[in-house]
Scaffold this active site. Structure first.
Site, PDB file in Angstrom:
ATOM      1  N   ARG A 181       0.965  -1.493  -0.052  1.00 48.48           N
ATOM      2  CA  ARG A 181       0.058   0.133   0.501  1.00 48.48           C
ATOM      3  C   ARG A 181       0.940   1.482  -0.143  1.00 48.48           C
ATOM      4  NH1 ARG A 181      -1.837  -3.317  -1.227  1.00 48.48           N
ATOM      5  NH2 ARG A 181      -3.822  -4.630  -0.461  1.00 48.48           N
ATOM      6  N   CYS A 230      -9.867   0.156   4.635  1.00 50.82           N
ATOM      7  CA  CYS A 230      -8.892  -0.525   5.817  1.00 50.82           C
ATOM      8  C   CYS A 230      -8.881   1.092   6.412  1.00 50.82           C
ATOM      9  CB  CYS A 230      -8.138  -1.364   5.111  1.00 50.82           C
ATOM     10  SG  CYS A 230      -8.425  -2.932   4.226  1.00 50.82           S
ATOM     11  N   GLU A 300      -3.896   2.816   7.546  1.00 54.70           N
ATOM     12  CA  GLU A 300      -4.103   2.990   5.931  1.00 54.70           C
ATOM     13  C   GLU A 300      -4.499   4.129   4.726  1.00 54.70           C
ATOM     14  OE1 GLU A 300      -4.316  -0.810   4.478  1.00 54.70           O
ATOM     15  OE2 GLU A 300      -5.226  -0.136   2.483  1.00 54.70           O
TER      16      GLU A 300
HETATM   17  C1  LIG Z   1     -15.644   0.579  -0.246  1.00 60.00           C
HETATM   18  C2  LIG Z   1     -13.954   0.659  -0.205  1.00 60.00           C
HETATM   19  C3  LIG Z   1     -12.746  -0.554  -0.211  1.00 60.00           C
HETATM   20  C4  LIG Z   1     -12.256  -1.008  -0.806  1.00 60.00           C
HETATM   21  N1  LIG Z   1     -11.011  -1.748  -1.099  1.00 60.00           N
HETATM   22  C5  LIG Z   1      -9.724  -1.918  -0.828  1.00 60.00           C
HETATM   23  C6  LIG Z   1      -9.054  -2.828  -1.765  1.00 60.00           C
HETATM   24  O1  LIG Z   1      -9.574  -3.769  -1.411  1.00 60.00           O
HETATM   25  N2  LIG Z   1      -7.159  -2.485  -1.595  1.00 60.00           N
HETATM   26  C7  LIG Z   1      -7.400  -1.219  -1.553  1.00 60.00           C
HETATM   27  O2  LIG Z   1      -6.147  -1.438  -1.702  1.00 60.00           O
HETATM   28  N3  LIG Z   1      -7.881  -0.552  -1.339  1.00 60.00           N
HETATM   29  C8  LIG Z   1      -9.320  -0.346  -1.374  1.00 60.00           C
HETATM   30  N4  LIG Z   1      -9.728   0.330  -0.803  1.00 60.00           N
HETATM   31  C9  LIG Z   1      -9.112   1.708  -0.578  1.00 60.00           C
HETATM   32  C10 LIG Z   1      -9.264   2.923  -1.993  1.00 60.00           C
HETATM   33  O3  LIG Z   1     -10.795   2.406  -2.789  1.00 60.00           O
HETATM   34  C11 LIG Z   1      -8.075   2.620  -2.683  1.00 60.00           C
HETATM   35  O4  LIG Z   1      -7.115   3.005  -1.802  1.00 60.00           O
HETATM   36  C12 LIG Z   1      -7.796   3.617  -3.754  1.00 60.00           C
HETATM   37  O5  LIG Z   1      -7.391   2.655  -4.958  1.00 60.00           O
HETATM   38  C13 LIG Z   1      -7.421   5.382  -3.855  1.00 60.00           C
HETATM   39  O6  LIG Z   1      -8.464   5.635  -4.424  1.00 60.00           O
HETATM   40  P1  LIG Z   1      -9.095   6.788  -4.765  1.00 60.00           P
HETATM   41  O7  LIG Z   1      -8.780   7.328  -7.100  1.00 60.00           O
HETATM   42  O8  LIG Z   1      -9.755   6.868  -4.118  1.00 60.00           O
HETATM   43  O9  LIG Z   1      -7.652   8.091  -4.344  1.00 60.00           O
HETATM   44  P2  LIG Z   1      -8.233   9.287  -2.996  1.00 60.00           P
HETATM   45  O10 LIG Z   1      -8.892   8.310  -1.524  1.00 60.00           O
HETATM   46  O11 LIG Z   1      -9.013  10.698  -3.761  1.00 60.00           O
HETATM   47  O12 LIG Z   1      -6.155   9.495  -3.069  1.00 60.00           O
HETATM   48  C14 LIG Z   1      -6.151   8.613  -2.005  1.00 60.00           C
HETATM   49  C15 LIG Z   1      -4.047   9.128  -2.074  1.00 60.00           C
HETATM   50  O13 LIG Z   1      -3.727   8.599  -3.596  1.00 60.00           O
HETATM   51  C16 LIG Z   1      -3.066  10.809  -3.719  1.00 60.00           C
HETATM   52  N5  LIG Z   1      -4.171  10.428  -4.908  1.00 60.00           N
HETATM   53  C17 LIG Z   1      -4.533   9.910  -5.399  1.00 60.00           C
HETATM   54  N6  LIG Z   1      -4.884  10.412  -6.955  1.00 60.00           N
HETATM   55  C18 LIG Z   1      -3.269  11.451  -7.907  1.00 60.00           C
HETATM   56  C19 LIG Z   1      -2.861  12.188  -9.179  1.00 60.00           C
HETATM   57  N7  LIG Z   1      -3.881  11.516 -10.084  1.00 60.00           N
HETATM   58  N8  LIG Z   1      -2.079  12.163  -8.600  1.00 60.00           N
HETATM   59  C20 LIG Z   1      -1.012  12.169  -7.511  1.00 60.00           C
HETATM   60  N9  LIG Z   1      -1.965  11.604  -6.422  1.00 60.00           N
HETATM   61  C21 LIG Z   1      -3.302  11.239  -6.426  1.00 60.00           C
HETATM   62  C22 LIG Z   1      -4.505  11.752  -2.697  1.00 60.00           C
HETATM   63  O14 LIG Z   1      -3.162  12.834  -2.369  1.00 60.00           O
HETATM   64  C23 LIG Z   1      -4.384  10.670  -1.640  1.00 60.00           C
HETATM   65  O15 LIG Z   1      -3.138  11.009  -1.265  1.00 60.00           O
HETATM   66  C24 LIG Z   1     -11.557   0.505  -0.719  1.00 60.00           C
HETATM   67  C25 LIG Z   1     -11.704   1.687  -0.462  1.00 60.00           C
HETATM   68  C26 LIG Z   1     -13.222   1.501  -0.197  1.00 60.00           C
HETATM   69  C27 LIG Z   1     -14.716   2.658   0.209  1.00 60.00           C
END
Ligand SMILES: Cc1cc2nc3c(=O)[nH]c(=O)nc-3n(C[C@H](O)[C@H](O)[C@H](O)COP(=O)(O)OP(=O)(O)OC[C@H]3O[C@@H](n4cnc5c(N)ncnc54)[C@H](O)[C@@H]3O)c2cc1C
Length: 307
Positions: A181, A230, A300
């Protein structure tokens, strides 16, 4: 705090996309928690992102990249500066087909599930375990998202990053220091796009594996509820969820935030929960785990904004 007139004076004509002022971060996060950001801008293409970053640098204005907001807890005091929401650019293209393998180009804003479904429909193997993870490709790359033994790094060939000084760099996946992660993407780097390599397989088999992972995920994660995935990282060789469960925390609540009874490492927002409630519950749960196992859990989720 910047208002529309101040914003337009500096940025107008340099980008395409929507902008909102004093924008409630509840509307931009899967937890539906968080105070207002001074500005949320959603650039429509990578050139717009670059122009905004260059101009913000000249104004010494802080910014936060955001994807789907599915892995962040925004504090109740909100975010000072500009949230650059990387969701409005999401092209996927097949750029190379060797017969056995395929190389895809995808922009950072593409929803990870759109990419998983694209692979499922075309019979491209390698991303099946990522099914059910919400958010964007950019967010998945930053945190090396993964599940069921599959991580985004497994399919990455290269990533294009916009640096805070406005320079563009292409990194080979192995240069990005991916770990559990984690990656070497800096807090003010912006992931713009990536090239991914996948193996061609029978479309029916890829679909069957994807569907199987998805039904497993639905049965163990509260995926339809408001959470940020998580809360805590798994300590080496252990499961944070199991530890929280065994410490007797399932169903524990602080305000409207509750430890999920389906998966103890998910905290769900049952109503109008606040970041203060969420953080207090984290403290309470990690205290119980410390008492029971003598291990301090590390977050996390990404915690951002002012208290
Ligand atoms: C129901 C649910 C289930 C989930 N299951 C999992 C799982 O099984 N495995 C897992 O790993 N995660 C899981 N997650 C967590 C999450 O979905 C992942 O970490 C996902 O990859 C985050 O993507 P996001 O675009 O929403 O990032 P965000 O939440 O928008 O951002 C997360 C981080 O990345 C940075 N960021 C985002 N986009 C960019 C970009 N383009 N450039 C630079 N920085 C950026 C942000 O500044 C922040 O620090 C889950 C979440 C939920 C709600």
């Amino acid at each position: 705090m910047i208002d529309r007139a101040g914003w337009d004076k500096t940025f107008s004509g340099y980008y395409k996309g929507e902008v909102a002022f004093n924008a409630d971060m509840k509307a931009h996060t899967s937890l539906a928690i968080g105070g207002p950001a001074d500005v949320v801008v959603s650039p429509e293409d990578p050139v717009s992102v670059k122009n905004i970053v260059l101009l913000l640098g000249r104004q010494h204005m802080p910014f936060l990249p955001l994807g789907g907001g599915t892995n962040v807890l925004v504090r109740d005091g909100g975010i000072e500066g500009v949230v650059i929401k990387c969701k409005a650019f999401g092209r996927i293209e097949i750029i190379h087909d060797t017969g056995d393998t395929v190389e895809l180009f995808a922009e950072a804003g593409v929803p990870l599930q759109k990419l998983v479904n694209f692979c499922k429909d075309h019979g491209y193997a390698g991303m099946e375990g990522l099914t059910g993870i919400p958010g964007t490709l950019g967010g998945a790359i930053c945190g090396n998202a993964g599940s069921y033994g599959c991580e985004i790094r497994d399919v990455l060939i290269s990533v294009v990053i916009l640096r805070a000084d406005g320079s563009l760099e292409r990194f080979r996946a192995e240069e990005l220091g991916f770990g559990y992660r984690s990656s070497r993407v800096l807090p003010d780097d912006i992931v713009l796009s990536a090239n991914l390599g996948l193996r061609k397989d029978d479309a029916g088999e890829v679909a069957a594996r994807t569907d199987e992972f998805f039904s497993r995920k639905k049965s163990v994660q509260p995926i339809w509820e408001r959470s940020a995935g998580c809360v805590f990282r798994n300590p080496e060789g252990m499961s944070a969820g199991r530890m929280i469960d065994e410490a007797g925390c399932k169903g524990m609540r602080f305000g409207a935030i509750e430890v999920s009874s389906l998966h103890a490492n998910f905290f769900v927002n049952r109503g109008d929960g606040s970041a203060a409630d969420y953080l207090a519950l984290m403290e309470k749960v990690s205290g119980k785990v410390m008492e029971r196992f003598g291990i301090r859990l590390e977050p996390e989720i990404r915690i951002v904004g002012k208290g």
